[in-house]
Enzyme design. Structure first.
Site, mmCIF file in Angstrom:
data_model
loop_
_atom_site.group_PDB
_atom_site.id
_atom_site.type_symbol
_atom_site.label_atom_id
_atom_site.label_comp_id
_atom_site.label_asym_id
_atom_site.label_seq_id
_atom_site.Cartn_x
_atom_site.Cartn_y
_atom_site.Cartn_z
ATOM 1 N N GLU A 161 12.156 -8.226 -45.114
ATOM 2 C CA GLU A 161 12.904 -7.513 -44.068
ATOM 3 C C GLU A 161 14.393 -7.672 -44.354
ATOM 4 O O GLU A 161 14.847 -8.761 -44.699
ATOM 5 C CB GLU A 161 12.593 -8.093 -42.682
ATOM 6 C CG GLU A 161 13.372 -7.362 -41.582
ATOM 7 C CD GLU A 161 13.273 -8.020 -40.220
ATOM 8 O OE1 GLU A 161 12.272 -7.800 -39.530
ATOM 9 O OE2 GLU A 161 14.225 -8.759 -39.860
ATOM 10 N N HIS B 183 12.331 0.597 -39.156
ATOM 11 C CA HIS B 183 12.050 0.198 -37.773
ATOM 12 C C HIS B 183 12.652 1.274 -36.855
ATOM 13 O O HIS B 183 13.754 1.761 -37.122
ATOM 14 C CB HIS B 183 12.711 -1.137 -37.432
ATOM 15 C CG HIS B 183 12.219 -2.301 -38.242
ATOM 16 N ND1 HIS B 183 12.285 -3.597 -37.793
ATOM 17 C CD2 HIS B 183 11.661 -2.372 -39.476
ATOM 18 C CE1 HIS B 183 11.796 -4.421 -38.721
ATOM 19 N NE2 HIS B 183 11.416 -3.693 -39.756
ATOM 20 N N ARG C 94 8.970 -0.622 -29.163
ATOM 21 C CA ARG C 94 9.557 -0.277 -27.867
ATOM 22 C C ARG C 94 11.039 -0.628 -27.870
ATOM 23 O O ARG C 94 11.865 0.151 -27.409
ATOM 24 C CB ARG C 94 8.855 -1.086 -26.764
ATOM 25 C CG ARG C 94 9.299 -0.706 -25.367
ATOM 26 C CD ARG C 94 8.927 -1.753 -24.359
ATOM 27 N NE ARG C 94 9.770 -2.933 -24.481
ATOM 28 C CZ ARG C 94 9.660 -4.015 -23.746
ATOM 29 N NH1 ARG C 94 8.712 -4.102 -22.835
ATOM 30 N NH2 ARG C 94 10.484 -5.042 -23.908
ATOM 31 N N GLY C 95 11.394 -1.805 -28.402
ATOM 32 C CA GLY C 95 12.774 -2.292 -28.346
ATOM 33 C C GLY C 95 12.964 -3.186 -27.131
ATOM 34 O O GLY C 95 12.191 -3.109 -26.163
ATOM 35 N N ALA D 61 5.572 0.777 -26.960
ATOM 36 C CA ALA D 61 5.508 1.200 -28.360
ATOM 37 C C ALA D 61 4.333 2.160 -28.582
ATOM 38 O O ALA D 61 4.426 3.101 -29.383
ATOM 39 C CB ALA D 61 5.372 -0.023 -29.259
ATOM 40 N N TYR E 224 2.464 -10.184 -31.707
ATOM 41 C CA TYR E 224 3.058 -11.463 -31.287
ATOM 42 C C TYR E 224 1.986 -12.555 -31.230
ATOM 43 O O TYR E 224 1.272 -12.667 -30.226
ATOM 44 C CB TYR E 224 3.728 -11.273 -29.909
ATOM 45 C CG TYR E 224 4.779 -10.189 -29.958
ATOM 46 C CD1 TYR E 224 6.110 -10.499 -30.204
ATOM 47 C CD2 TYR E 224 4.426 -8.840 -29.840
ATOM 48 C CE1 TYR E 224 7.061 -9.504 -30.310
ATOM 49 C CE2 TYR E 224 5.367 -7.829 -29.953
ATOM 50 C CZ TYR E 224 6.688 -8.174 -30.183
ATOM 51 O OH TYR E 224 7.638 -7.179 -30.298
ATOM 52 N N GLU F 217 -2.261 -9.054 -23.489
ATOM 53 C CA GLU F 217 -1.478 -8.842 -24.719
ATOM 54 C C GLU F 217 -2.362 -8.229 -25.813
ATOM 55 O O GLU F 217 -1.986 -7.237 -26.452
ATOM 56 C CB GLU F 217 -0.918 -10.216 -25.177
ATOM 57 C CG GLU F 217 0.000 -10.168 -26.361
ATOM 58 C CD GLU F 217 1.390 -9.616 -26.049
ATOM 59 O OE1 GLU F 217 1.731 -9.399 -24.876
ATOM 60 O OE2 GLU F 217 2.128 -9.377 -27.017
ATOM 61 N N LYS G 266 -2.386 0.007 -28.967
ATOM 62 C CA LYS G 266 -1.403 0.412 -29.987
ATOM 63 C C LYS G 266 -2.125 0.856 -31.262
ATOM 64 O O LYS G 266 -1.764 1.853 -31.886
ATOM 65 C CB LYS G 266 -0.522 -0.806 -30.282
ATOM 66 C CG LYS G 266 0.821 -0.511 -30.839
ATOM 67 C CD LYS G 266 1.582 -1.775 -31.191
ATOM 68 C CE LYS G 266 2.306 -2.429 -30.072
ATOM 69 N NZ LYS G 266 3.390 -3.325 -30.513
HETATM 70 P P1 FAD Z 1 5.267 -3.100 -26.828
HETATM 71 O O1 FAD Z 1 4.231 -2.981 -27.917
HETATM 72 O O2 FAD Z 1 5.521 -1.946 -25.994
HETATM 73 O O3 FAD Z 1 5.000 -4.429 -26.092
HETATM 74 C C1 FAD Z 1 5.965 -5.075 -25.268
HETATM 75 C C2 FAD Z 1 5.253 -5.800 -24.116
HETATM 76 O O4 FAD Z 1 4.693 -4.814 -23.238
HETATM 77 C C3 FAD Z 1 4.056 -6.672 -24.567
HETATM 78 O O5 FAD Z 1 3.990 -7.807 -23.764
HETATM 79 C C4 FAD Z 1 2.863 -5.787 -24.344
HETATM 80 O O6 FAD Z 1 1.660 -6.522 -24.116
HETATM 81 C C5 FAD Z 1 3.275 -5.012 -23.107
HETATM 82 N N1 FAD Z 1 2.630 -3.695 -23.032
HETATM 83 C C6 FAD Z 1 2.368 -2.856 -24.047
HETATM 84 N N2 FAD Z 1 1.738 -1.750 -23.610
HETATM 85 C C7 FAD Z 1 1.604 -1.900 -22.259
HETATM 86 C C8 FAD Z 1 1.031 -1.090 -21.220
HETATM 87 N N3 FAD Z 1 0.460 0.077 -21.478
HETATM 88 N N4 FAD Z 1 1.093 -1.577 -19.947
HETATM 89 C C9 FAD Z 1 1.673 -2.779 -19.658
HETATM 90 N N5 FAD Z 1 2.218 -3.578 -20.620
HETATM 91 C C10 FAD Z 1 2.192 -3.146 -21.888
HETATM 92 N N6 FAD Z 1 13.816 -4.842 -32.022
HETATM 93 C C11 FAD Z 1 14.856 -4.028 -32.355
HETATM 94 O O7 FAD Z 1 15.656 -3.649 -31.478
HETATM 95 N N7 FAD Z 1 15.049 -3.607 -33.648
HETATM 96 C C12 FAD Z 1 14.204 -3.970 -34.653
HETATM 97 O O8 FAD Z 1 14.401 -3.573 -35.800
HETATM 98 C C13 FAD Z 1 13.092 -4.813 -34.348
HETATM 99 N N8 FAD Z 1 12.193 -5.191 -35.296
HETATM 100 C C14 FAD Z 1 11.107 -5.954 -34.966
HETATM 101 C C15 FAD Z 1 10.172 -6.273 -35.949
HETATM 102 C C16 FAD Z 1 9.056 -7.056 -35.635
HETATM 103 C C17 FAD Z 1 8.046 -7.384 -36.708
HETATM 104 C C18 FAD Z 1 8.878 -7.538 -34.312
HETATM 105 C C19 FAD Z 1 7.690 -8.402 -33.967
HETATM 106 C C20 FAD Z 1 9.801 -7.218 -33.321
HETATM 107 C C21 FAD Z 1 10.919 -6.417 -33.638
HETATM 108 N N9 FAD Z 1 11.865 -6.056 -32.661
HETATM 109 C C22 FAD Z 1 12.933 -5.250 -32.987
HETATM 110 C C23 FAD Z 1 11.780 -6.607 -31.298
HETATM 111 C C24 FAD Z 1 11.006 -5.684 -30.332
HETATM 112 O O9 FAD Z 1 11.711 -4.480 -30.150
HETATM 113 C C25 FAD Z 1 10.854 -6.437 -29.016
HETATM 114 O O10 FAD Z 1 10.026 -7.559 -29.163
HETATM 115 C C26 FAD Z 1 10.450 -5.600 -27.809
HETATM 116 O O11 FAD Z 1 10.707 -6.364 -26.626
HETATM 117 C C27 FAD Z 1 8.975 -5.200 -27.784
HETATM 118 O O12 FAD Z 1 8.711 -4.237 -28.697
HETATM 119 P P2 FAD Z 1 7.173 -3.826 -29.028
HETATM 120 O O13 FAD Z 1 7.221 -2.676 -29.912
HETATM 121 O O14 FAD Z 1 6.410 -5.012 -29.451
HETATM 122 O O15 FAD Z 1 6.714 -3.400 -27.557
#
Ligand code: FAD
Length: 286
Positions: free
Chosen positions: A17, A78, A108-109, A124, A144, A157, A164
Site C-alpha cells: 500500500e 481506494h 465507505r470512508g 461500502a 476488520y 460485523e 459486501k
Molecule cells: P463499511 O463496510 O460500510 O463498514 C463500516 C461499519 O458499518 C462496519 O462496522 C459495518 O459492520 C457497518 N455496516 C456495514 N453495512 C451496514 C449496514 N447495511 N447496516 C448497518 N451497519 C453496516 N479510508 C480512507 O478514507 N481512505 C483510504 O484509502 C482507506 N483505505 C483503507 C484500506 C483498508 C484495507 C481498510 C481496512 C480501511 C481503509 N480506510 C480508508 C478506512 C475506512 O474508510 C474506514 O474504516 C471506514 O470507517 C469504514 O469503511 P468500510 O468500507 O469498511 O465501511
C-alpha cells in the site's frame, strides 16, 4: 489485470500500500520509492484515497496511473463514497476506466463532521452494488479482523461483511493487526458464515512508536504483550525500533504464509527501506 485473477490461479499474493504525497515536491520524489517497490515485484500496489475533496482524487488517480504505465504493476485504487454522490462516483469511475485501471477498493470512508455526507451511499456495500454492473472493475472490500470501531458486535460485523461480498466484493483487504490469532479466528468465522473470497491480511511494521499507538487506539487492534514490550523498550531508539519492528512484522508474515493464508498486504508507509527489508526476509518463502 483484475486482481481476482491472481487468486483464481491459487497463487499467494504479496502486495503493497502507498499513499499519494500531499505536496508537489513529495509527488516528484515518489519515483524513487516506486522504483524500489516495483523492483520487488509485488502482485499489486494499492493507492489510498484522502477523505473528501477533488485534489485528493486526482493525486490518487495520478499515482495509480504512474504505477500502471511507468512501472507496469497493477494498481488498486481506494475509493470512499460517504462524501460523494452518484454523479461524482460516475465521473471518478470513468476516469479510472479511461486509464485502464481495473481494480477498486470500495470503501465507505470515515465520518468527518467538516465534510457533508451526500446521502447516495451509506455503506461500502452500497458503492459495491452501484459499481458492480460496470463490469470493467474488480471490486475489493475492507474487513476488520478485530471489528470496525463502529461495529455493534462480531455477529453483525460478519453479517454486513457477507452483504459486501454478496454485493460483489471479490477480494477482502484487512485492517492492520498485531496478533495473528485474531486474524486466524476471523478468517475461520468468515468461512463458517459462507464468505469464501480471498481475505488478505495487512501488516504495518512499527517504525514510529507514537504513530503506531495512535493507529492502534483508532482502530482498536489488540496490543500483544510481546509487541508492547518491543514498543516500550525501543520507542526512543529509532534504529533499534526499526530492527525490532521489522523482525516482528516478518515473524507475523512468515506465520501467515506458513498458515496458508491467501497473501499478505504490506503497509509500506511510502518507505522503500521497509519493503526491501521485508522482501529480503521472505525471499525463499513466497
Ligand atoms: P463499511 O463496510 O460500510 O463498514 C463500516 C461499519 O458499518 C462496519 O462496522 C459495518 O459492520 C457497518 N455496516 C456495514 N453495512 C451496514 C449496514 N447495511 N447496516 C448497518 N451497519 C453496516 N479510508 C480512507 O478514507 N481512505 C483510504 O484509502 C482507506 N483505505 C483503507 C484500506 C483498508 C484495507 C481498510 C481496512 C480501511 C481503509 N480506510 C480508508 C478506512 C475506512 O474508510 C474506514 O474504516 C471506514 O470507517 C469504514 O469503511 P468500510 O468500507 O469498511 O465501511
Amino acid at each position: 489485470m483484475k486482481i481476482s485473477e491472481i487468486y483464481r490461479k491459487n497463487k499467494k499474493s504479496l502486495s503493497f500500500e502507498v499513499y499519494p504525497p500531499k505536496t508537489d515536491r513529495g509527488f516528484e520524489n515518489i519515483n524513487k520509492t516506486l522504483a524500489v517497490l516495483c523492483e520487488l515485484n509485488p502482485d499489486f500496489i494499492s493507492v489510498t484515497f484522502g477523505a473528501g475533496g477533488s485534489s485528493n482524487c486526482n493525486r490518487t488517480i495520478e499515482l495509480a496511473k504512474k504505477i500502471k504505465q511507468e512501472y507496469h504493476v497493477e494498481p488498486v485504487v481506494h475509493l470512499t463514497c460517504l462524501h460523494y454522490d452518484k454523479a461524482e462516483i460516475d465521473e471518478f469511475a470513468k476516469l479510472l476506466a479511461d486509464e485502464g485501471i481495473q481494480n477498486i477498493l470500495a470503501l465507505r470512508g470515515d465520518r468527518n463532521s467538516d465534510i457533508a455526507e451526500k446521502g447516495d451511499f451509506r455503506h461500502a456495500s452500497d458503492l459495491i452494488s452501484y459499481l458492480k454492473p460496470k463490469s470493467v472493475f474488480c471490486l475489493l472490500g475492507a474487513c476488520y479482523p478485530e471489528c470496525h470501531p463502529e461495529s455493534e458486535n462480531r455477529v453483525s460485523e460478519i453479517r454486513h461483511l457477507k452483504e459486501k461480498v454478496t454485493a460483489g466484493a471479490e477480494v477482502l483487504l484487512s485492517q492492520l493487526f498485531y496478533d495473528n490469532e485474531q486474524f486466524f479466528r476471523f478468517v475461520e468465522d468468515c468461512r463458517i458464515a459462507g464468505i469464501n473470497v480471498p481475505i488478505i491480511p495487512a501488516i504495518m511494521p512499527v517504525i514510529d512508536a507514537s504513530k503506531i499507538k495512535r493507529m492502534i487506539a483508532k482502530c482498536g487492534a489488540a496490543f500483544p504483550v510481546r509487541f508492547q514490550k518491543i514498543v516500550d523498550r525501543y520507542e526512543n531508539n529509532e534504529e533499534a525500533l526499526l530492527d525490532a519492528g521489522m523482525s516482528y512484522a516478518l515473524s507475523q508474515m512468515i506465520d501467515l504464509f506458513a498458515s496458508d493464508m491467501d497473501g499478505v498486504h504490506l503497509y509500506t508507509m511510502n518507505n522503500p527501506i521497509i519493503a526491501r527489508r521485508i522482501c529480503e526476509g521472505i525471499r525463499h518463502i513466497i
